[in-house]
Structures are given as structure tokens and as C-alpha cells.
Design a protein around this motif. Structure first.
Motif, mmCIF file in Angstrom:
data_model
loop_
_atom_site.group_PDB
_atom_site.id
_atom_site.type_symbol
_atom_site.label_atom_id
_atom_site.label_comp_id
_atom_site.label_asym_id
_atom_site.label_seq_id
_atom_site.Cartn_x
_atom_site.Cartn_y
_atom_site.Cartn_z
ATOM 1 N N GLY A 109 0.804 -1.220 0.000
ATOM 2 C CA GLY A 109 0.000 0.000 0.000
ATOM 3 C C GLY A 109 0.832 1.261 0.000
ATOM 4 N N ARG B 199 1.744 -0.369 -4.233
ATOM 5 C CA ARG B 199 0.306 -0.123 -4.114
ATOM 6 C C ARG B 199 -0.485 -1.162 -4.888
ATOM 7 N NH1 ARG B 199 1.812 5.493 -5.112
ATOM 8 N NH2 ARG B 199 1.695 4.865 -7.259
ATOM 9 N N ILE B 200 -1.695 -1.423 -4.434
ATOM 10 C CA ILE B 200 -2.617 -2.300 -5.156
ATOM 11 C C ILE B 200 -3.138 -1.513 -6.357
ATOM 12 C CG2 ILE B 200 -4.833 -3.512 -5.013
ATOM 13 C CD1 ILE B 200 -4.195 -3.949 -2.021
ATOM 14 N N PRO B 201 -3.085 -2.107 -7.573
ATOM 15 C CA PRO B 201 -3.538 -1.383 -8.764
ATOM 16 C C PRO B 201 -5.020 -1.024 -8.678
ATOM 17 C CG PRO B 201 -2.651 -3.546 -9.330
ATOM 18 C CD PRO B 201 -2.629 -3.426 -7.855
ATOM 19 N N ARG B 202 -5.375 0.093 -9.275
ATOM 20 C CA ARG B 202 -6.781 0.514 -9.306
ATOM 21 C C ARG B 202 -7.464 -0.036 -10.541
ATOM 22 N NH1 ARG B 202 -5.768 6.802 -7.715
ATOM 23 N NH2 ARG B 202 -5.141 6.377 -5.586
ATOM 24 N N GLY B 203 -8.775 -0.240 -10.443
ATOM 25 C CA GLY B 203 -9.554 -0.688 -11.593
ATOM 26 C C GLY B 203 -9.383 -2.179 -11.852
ATOM 27 N N ASP B 204 -9.792 -2.603 -13.055
ATOM 28 C CA ASP B 204 -9.705 -4.003 -13.451
ATOM 29 C C ASP B 204 -8.241 -4.378 -13.616
ATOM 30 O OD1 ASP B 204 -10.503 -6.526 -14.272
ATOM 31 O OD2 ASP B 204 -10.631 -5.926 -16.374
ATOM 32 N N PHE B 205 -7.821 -5.426 -12.966
ATOM 33 C CA PHE B 205 -6.431 -5.853 -13.018
ATOM 34 C C PHE B 205 -6.382 -7.338 -13.364
ATOM 35 C CE2 PHE B 205 -2.375 -7.176 -11.087
ATOM 36 C CZ PHE B 205 -1.539 -6.294 -11.746
#
Length: 61
Positions: free
Chosen positions: A6, A11-17
Motif C-alpha cells: 500500500g 500499491r494495489i492497482p486501481r480498476g480491473d487488473f
């Protein structure tokens, strides 16, 4: 000491991954070199037996 998830580049990618094919999906034809430099054809060399293909990167992306 590594940063906790984080923060920074972790960081965790945003949106569809997309993470890859679903379990049980037939893989495309894969021919790769093994650790000894020999070519390996995943579909031909496993003779119809199940296989696991692992792709990896370093721990810090």
C-alpha cells in the motif's frame, strides 16, 4: 527494510487488473528454454498430463 503493501511502488492497482487465465483454461502453445538451455514444448512434453506454469517477478514490482 521493505515497505509495507500500500506504500510506494507496492500499491494495489486501481480498476480491473487481469491476473491471467482462469484455472482449467487451456494455455496457448508455449515453447520455452529450461534452466539447462533445452527447448520445452509444454503441450507436447507433458504427454497429456496436467501441468503448472509459473511466471514470476521480483518481490518488489
Amino acid at each position: 527494510m521493505p515497505e509495507p503493501p500500500g506504500h510506494g511502488s507496492r500499491r494495489i492497482p486501481r480498476g480491473d487488473f487481469p491476473t491471467g487465465p482462469e484455472v482449467g483454461t487451456r494455455l496457448p502453445d508455449i515453447v520455452a528454454t529450461d534452466q539447462a538451455g533445452r527447448l520445452v514444448d509444454v503441450h507436447a512434453d507433458r504427454a497429456g498430463q496436467p501441468a503448472v506454469v509459473v511466471f514470476y517477478r521480483s518481490a518488489v514490482w
